[in-house]
Motif scaffolding. Sequence first.
Motif, PDB file in Angstrom:
ATOM      1  N   THR A   1       0.820  -1.522  -0.124  1.00 19.25           N
ATOM      2  CA  THR A   1      -0.629   0.381   0.082  1.00 19.25           C
ATOM      3  C   THR A   1       0.870   1.164  -0.027  1.00 19.25           C
ATOM      4  N   ASP A   2       1.795   1.636   0.683  1.00 19.68           N
ATOM      5  CA  ASP A   2       3.064   1.924   1.022  1.00 19.68           C
ATOM      6  C   ASP A   2       3.936   2.406  -0.008  1.00 19.68           C
ATOM      7  N   TYR A   3       3.776   1.771  -0.776  1.00 18.61           N
ATOM      8  CA  TYR A   3       5.186   1.661  -1.863  1.00 18.61           C
ATOM      9  C   TYR A   3       5.036   1.071  -2.725  1.00 18.61           C
TER      10      TYR A   3
ATOM     11  N   GLU B   1       2.591   1.731  -6.404  1.00 17.26           N
ATOM     12  CA  GLU B   1       2.232   2.491  -6.786  1.00 17.26           C
ATOM     13  C   GLU B   1       3.815   3.660  -6.589  1.00 17.26           C
ATOM     14  N   LYS B   2       4.296   4.303  -5.947  1.00 14.08           N
ATOM     15  CA  LYS B   2       5.491   5.098  -6.025  1.00 14.08           C
ATOM     16  C   LYS B   2       6.893   4.543  -6.502  1.00 14.08           C
ATOM     17  N   PHE B   3       6.990   3.147  -6.441  1.00 16.80           N
ATOM     18  CA  PHE B   3       7.964   2.784  -7.280  1.00 16.80           C
ATOM     19  C   PHE B   3       7.771   1.479  -8.537  1.00 16.80           C
ATOM     20  N   ILE B   4       6.560   1.826  -8.706  1.00 15.88           N
ATOM     21  CA  ILE B   4       6.258   0.126 -10.050  1.00 15.88           C
ATOM     22  C   ILE B   4       5.568   1.125 -10.982  1.00 15.88           C
ATOM     23  N   GLY B   5       4.576   1.863 -10.291  1.00 15.87           N
ATOM     24  CA  GLY B   5       3.539   2.229 -11.612  1.00 15.87           C
ATOM     25  C   GLY B   5       2.161   2.289 -10.603  1.00 15.87           C
ATOM     26  N   ALA B   6       1.499   3.264 -11.036  1.00 15.16           N
ATOM     27  CA  ALA B   6       0.364   4.030 -10.867  1.00 15.16           C
ATOM     28  C   ALA B   6      -1.063   2.537 -10.972  1.00 15.16           C
ATOM     29  N   GLY B   7      -0.749   1.266 -11.017  1.00 13.00           N
ATOM     30  CA  GLY B   7      -1.947   0.102 -11.577  1.00 13.00           C
ATOM     31  C   GLY B   7      -0.942  -1.261 -10.203  1.00 13.00           C
ATOM     32  N   ALA B   8      -0.220  -1.183  -9.943  1.00 18.90           N
ATOM     33  CA  ALA B   8       0.547  -1.989  -8.892  1.00 18.90           C
ATOM     34  C   ALA B   8       0.366  -2.417  -8.323  1.00 18.90           C
ATOM     35  N   ARG B   9      -0.578  -1.898  -7.348  1.00 24.44           N
ATOM     36  CA  ARG B   9      -1.001  -2.381  -5.811  1.00 24.44           C
ATOM     37  C   ARG B   9      -2.290  -3.733  -6.450  1.00 24.44           C
ATOM     38  N   GLY B  10      -3.028  -3.602  -7.466  1.00 23.13           N
ATOM     39  CA  GLY B  10      -3.647  -4.607  -7.455  1.00 23.13           C
ATOM     40  C   GLY B  10      -2.921  -6.195  -8.026  1.00 23.13           C
ATOM     41  N   PRO B  11      -2.159  -6.299  -8.914  1.00 20.38           N
ATOM     42  CA  PRO B  11      -0.934  -7.380  -9.126  1.00 20.38           C
ATOM     43  C   PRO B  11      -0.151  -7.785  -8.043  1.00 20.38           C
ATOM     44  N   ALA B  12       0.170  -6.513  -7.352  1.00 17.02           N
ATOM     45  CA  ALA B  12       1.004  -7.003  -6.533  1.00 17.02           C
ATOM     46  C   ALA B  12       0.300  -8.058  -4.904  1.00 17.02           C
TER      47      ALA B  12
END
Length: 135
Positions: free
Chosen positions: A84-86, A88-99
């Motif tokens: 949640t914290d990191y 989107e900052k390091f991978i990109g805008a849509g990264a939270r769901g796949p992570a």
Amino acid sequence: MATRASRLVSLRHVGKTPRRSMNILAADEGAMSTKIYHGINLAILGLTPVALVLSPSKMNMPVDLALGVALPLHGHIGMNYVITDYAEKFIGAGARGPARIAMVGFTGISMIGLTKLNLTGPGITETIKSLWRKK
């Protein structure tokens, strides 16, 4: 009077409705998830010394099985805080769901592997203790 910690927690959840249940994909959201996370912390804190003392007896198997669930679940919830914290900052805008989906997979594989180690092998505690034994 609200403490500083409670104000910080309330600021993190501004605009969110409190959840009464835990969503495995968003394991860091809601009061229930935080309670589970802290409960698992205490369980691991109590189970680890018990496991070290009981091992290598048969009485240790239930403790190893509990640790085989508690450790991956603790890691899952904790890593969801990191995602949640990191993400989107390091991978990109849509990264939270796949992570988060990948984290569910890692957690499931970890639980299956630790359960297999506990049921067919020496168990978590004996495996860890063997690292310090002379060969």
